[in-house]
Design an enzyme around this catalytic site. Structure first.
Site, PDB file in Angstrom:
ATOM      1  CB  THR A  40       0.912   3.443  -4.885  1.00 32.39           C
ATOM      2  OG1 THR A  40      -0.295   3.215  -4.620  1.00 32.39           O
ATOM      3  CG2 THR A  40       1.734   2.579  -5.201  1.00 32.39           C
TER       4      THR A  40
ATOM      5  CB  ILE B 148       0.120   6.255   6.019  1.00 31.65           C
ATOM      6  CG1 ILE B 148      -0.510   7.226   6.760  1.00 31.65           C
ATOM      7  CG2 ILE B 148       1.520   5.742   6.835  1.00 31.65           C
ATOM      8  CD1 ILE B 148      -1.543   6.398   7.916  1.00 31.65           C
ATOM      9  N   GLY B 149       1.587   5.118   2.980  1.00 34.14           N
ATOM     10  CA  GLY B 149       2.547   4.049   2.686  1.00 34.14           C
ATOM     11  C   GLY B 149       3.653   4.910   1.667  1.00 34.14           C
TER      12      GLY B 149
ATOM     13  N   GLY C 101       0.629  -1.136  -0.060  1.00 32.88           N
ATOM     14  CA  GLY C 101       0.000   0.000   0.092  1.00 32.88           C
ATOM     15  C   GLY C 101       0.843   1.203   0.015  1.00 32.88           C
TER      16      GLY C 101
ATOM     17  CE1 TYR D  72      -9.843   0.331   8.985  1.00 37.06           C
ATOM     18  CE2 TYR D  72     -10.335   1.721  10.742  1.00 37.06           C
ATOM     19  CZ  TYR D  72      -9.462   1.213   9.736  1.00 37.06           C
ATOM     20  OH  TYR D  72      -8.309   1.877   9.785  1.00 37.06           O
TER      21      TYR D  72
ATOM     22  CB  SER E 178      -6.808   1.642  12.994  1.00 37.27           C
ATOM     23  OG  SER E 178      -7.880   2.736  13.291  1.00 37.27           O
TER      24      SER E 178
END
Length: 250
Positions: free
Chosen positions: A15, A18-19, A13, A150, A137
């Site tokens: 792109t 945070i990544g 992730g 989630y 999270s």
């Protein structure tokens, strides 16, 4: 600076959000970087922003086969892996009565199953020592309405940072977690909030954060950088909460 000088790193992730910011900070600290993504536009933008030396791979985090293929690519590219930041994930918030089995399974496939089997596939590739950082999270702790699935995925991932730490520390692999609060990223934009209510929702979130604003990808990336680096070499199974004080309000 060179806190990660020569370290071979993988960011899933990586792109956007945070990544992507973590990839930039890793590069600035001397790391070699591979990132993954799924959105063609984000992949193209990451290639432009990160430069030709960074390998950007399209990989579906929901697919176990894709995780195994990714591990093979990492081994072929690096030989050994020093750092993995498992950041890929989705955030879908909806009332309990609106969940379908398909949506439920997709959330767990991307947020839990994919990272789990990627770690499994990377075990023969990790160097000694190595560091795994999981992006969880604060919703693993906070009972926010409509976040049931989630939050459950993130609670599962957070627990893996502890159970896998016990299992892997003898191999020289540290596993830790970073738990962001509300952060202004593309992931937040995908929550499905109608535009007509966006300002109202934004203000409600800001009001819940003692610091009085959303966090930034840069602020979370700095915590990831610490957990990835040798500065945290005696930190195992830990969680760094980066939330502007949101959890102070329960």
């Amino acid at each position: 600076m060179s806190r990660l000088n020569g370290k071979r790193t993988l960011i899933t992730g990586g792109t956007s959000g945070i990544g992507l910011e973590t990839a930039k900070q890793f590069l600035a600290e001397g790391a070699r970087v591979i990132v993954t993504g799924v959105n063609p536009d984000s992949i193209a933008r990451a290639k432009r922003e990160l430069g030709a030396e960074v390998r950007v791979i399209s990989a579906d985090s929901a697919s176990v086969d894709a995780q195994r293929q990714l591990a093979r690519i990492v081994e072929e590219h690096y030989g050994r892996l020093d750092i993995a930041f498992l950041n890929a994930g989705i955030a879908e918030w909806r009332p309990v009565e609106e969940w379908t089995e398909e949506r439920f399974d997709r959330s767990f496939d991307i947020n839990v199953k994919g990272p789990y089997f990627l770690i499994q596939s990377l075990l023969p590739v990790f160097g000694t020592p190595a560091s795994i950082v999981l992006n969880t999270s604060i919703n693993a702790h906070v009972g926010a309405a409509t976040s049931s699935v989630y939050a459950a995925t993130k609670a599962a991932l957070l627990n893996l940072s502890k159970t896998l730490s016990s299992e892997l520390v003898g191999r020289g692999i540290r596993v830790n977690a970073v738990s962001p609060g509300p952060v202004d990223t593309p992931l937040y934009d995908k929550l499905g909030i109608p535009d007509a209510y966006r300002d109202q929702v934004n203000q409600a979130i800001i009001d819940s954060v003692p610091f009085g604003r959303f966090g930034t990808p840069d602020e979370v990336a700095k915590a990831v950088l610490y957990l990835a680096s040798d500065e945290s070499r005696w930190t195992v199974g830990a969680e760094i909460i980066v939330d502007g004080g949101r959890m102070l309000n329960g």
